[in-house]
Design a protein around this motif. Structure first.
Motif, mmCIF file in Angstrom:
data_model
loop_
_atom_site.group_PDB
_atom_site.id
_atom_site.type_symbol
_atom_site.label_atom_id
_atom_site.label_comp_id
_atom_site.label_asym_id
_atom_site.label_seq_id
_atom_site.Cartn_x
_atom_site.Cartn_y
_atom_site.Cartn_z
ATOM 1 N N CYS A 85 1.286 -0.870 -0.051
ATOM 2 C CA CYS A 85 -0.119 -0.249 -0.296
ATOM 3 C C CYS A 85 0.512 1.050 -0.137
ATOM 4 O O CYS A 85 1.626 1.374 0.982
ATOM 5 C CB CYS A 85 -0.309 0.133 0.772
ATOM 6 S SG CYS A 85 -1.708 1.203 0.883
ATOM 7 N N ASN A 208 -4.254 7.086 1.929
ATOM 8 C CA ASN A 208 -2.996 6.488 1.877
ATOM 9 C C ASN A 208 -2.051 7.129 3.022
ATOM 10 O O ASN A 208 -1.306 7.591 2.141
ATOM 11 C CB ASN A 208 -2.648 6.751 0.639
ATOM 12 C CG ASN A 208 -2.563 5.479 -0.781
ATOM 13 O OD1 ASN A 208 -3.410 4.139 -0.104
ATOM 14 N ND2 ASN A 208 -2.766 5.384 -1.821
ATOM 15 N N LEU A 226 -3.449 -2.062 2.153
ATOM 16 C CA LEU A 226 -4.663 -2.372 1.078
ATOM 17 C C LEU A 226 -5.709 -2.478 1.655
ATOM 18 O O LEU A 226 -5.704 -3.638 2.484
ATOM 19 C CB LEU A 226 -4.037 -3.477 0.299
ATOM 20 C CG LEU A 226 -2.695 -3.137 -0.851
ATOM 21 C CD1 LEU A 226 -2.334 -4.054 -2.173
ATOM 22 C CD2 LEU A 226 -3.093 -1.571 -1.710
#
Length: 414
Positions: A85, A208, A226
């Motif tokens: 991620c 994020n 993620l």
């Protein structure tokens, strides 16, 4: 994987390196060395199948930009693509009070790093190593004798086999018996804190963004992961609590634990639930004054252990890997042995200052934000506001987070 490991265990030839410890740092060293034509024996007492079993390790690691460059150059990027991620920004706040810092690089600069499940990192490394002829992988065994001398090193395994090489590398982690046997002096102290680690599902998307929320009792970090296969939003939690309070937190029911975590999050990710089992471990600092001896190099947590406040522990070990491989590769091109003391001195000189600086900054931040009271908090927020307004200072801190500061080994450069 076990069949491949057994096949590799039959290799008993003399190699360039014997690497004690096949964890994330030790196996990355073996693979990076192999790509440079440097052969190794890797010894690990664990069974790879246990380490990569579903649910065996719910932890995640932040991989800096520099470390991702290393993974790309040794061929791991395809296996890891899509599994990490991106960390597009980092929000730093003193107890969620006004005056936070937002670190967000420009789009053309890429991310501040990537978050990977430790299991995914291990699977990629082990898969690459099992088919690499320059790596002889010895699992479910350990060193019972280590001899170093003018002509090389010899290690006897618990199953009776004897391996030989030019250089011994200790990558055994914080409790390295090889480092202790060599008599390396350590600067060390106990923070008297414990890290509570867990995986979280949460209602709102994280965008994020990594959160570093500082409380007097210790930092509280939320690291983006993620979404899972069902589309649920996930983050990794690293919550630092005082050792005197740790037993009570460990004893909490899951419901009580989630309630306490949610209270400290101030609703930034909405309602939460646990996505992975809770873990905890004590927080201590140690730094080896020397990382080399006769035909011996020490890397990763065996050389330096730090507070997880900045997520740089693994990345510091990967910088060790890049530097050691570069020094050995250049020396061997000149006809020198990997165990040559002049090469090892170059490695130590290169790594000692860099690792000490990173660890000093991390330790300083831990102590600075741990001072309780309104006045220290106000001073901290004043300083954070200044950093927020000064692009040069923000650039410095972002370069540190991305691992792109200092004299980087070639493998870690962009």
């Amino acid at each position: 994987m076990n069949d491949s490991a057994a096949r590799l265990d039959t290799a008993a030839d003399r190699r360039d390196l014997i690497i004690l410890g096949g964890g994330l740092v030790g196996m990355t060293l073996a693979l990076a060395a192999a790509r440079a034509g440097i052969t190794s024996h890797v010894i690990d007492r664990a069974d790879p199948a246990d380490l990569t079993a579903e649910g065996a390790d719910g932890r995640a690691s932040a991989i800096s930009t520099a470390s991702w460059n290393l993974f790309g150059k040794i061929g791991l990027a395809p296996a890891l693509s899509g599994l990490g991620c991106p960390i597009d920004s980092i929000a730093v706040t003193d107890g969620m009070k006004p005056g936070r810092i937002d670190f967000t690089p420009k789009p053309e600069e890429g991310t501040l790093g990537r978050m990977f499940a430790n299991r995914d990192l291990r699977l990629a490394l082990f898969d690459a190593a099992k088919d690499e002829p320059n790596i002889a992988w010895h699992v479910k065994t350990e060193a019972v004798r280590r001899d170093r001398g003018a002509h090389g090193v010899e290690v006897e395994l618990s199953d009776g086999r004897v391996l030989k090489a030019s250089l011994l590398v200790a990558a055994e982690g914080r409790q390295s018996p090889t480092r202790d046997e060599a008599g390396f002096a350590l600067a060390k102290w106990d923070y008297k804190h414990r890290a509570m680690v867990a995986g979280l599902f949460h209602e709102k998307p994280h965008g994020n963004t990594a959160w570093e929320i500082f409380y007097p009792a210790g930092p509280f970090a939320l690291l983006p992961l993620l979404d899972d296969a069902e589309g649920r939003h996930r983050s990794a939690l690293v919550w630092t609590v005082s050792e005197k309070d740790a037993a009570g937190v460990v004893a909490m029911s899951d419901a009580m634990f989630v309630n306490e975590v949610e209270r400290r999050m101030h609703g930034v990710l909405g309602t939460i639930s646990l996505s992975a089992p809770r873990m905890s471990y004590p927080l201590r600092f140690h730094h080896a004054g020397h990382v080399i001896d006769e035909r011996l190099a020490v890397i990763g947590d065996a050389a330096h252990g730090m507070h997880p406040i900045a997520g740089q522990g693994l990345n510091l070990g990967l910088r060790d890997v890049g530097a050691l491989v570069e020094v050995l590769r250049e020396g061997m091109r000149l006809g020198l042995e990997p165990g040559d003391m002049e090469l090892l001195k170059r490695y130590e000189k290169w790594r000692s200052l860099d690792s000490f600086m990173v660890m000093s900054v991390t330790d300083g931040l831990t102590r600075l934000f741990g001072v309780p009271g309104r006045l220290p908090s106000a001073v901290r927020r004043l300083g954070m506001g200044a950093v927020q307004r000064l692009p040069t200072l923000k650039r410095f801190f972002m370069d540190e987070a991305r691992g792109m500061s200092g004299t980087l080994p070639e493998l870690l450069q962009g």
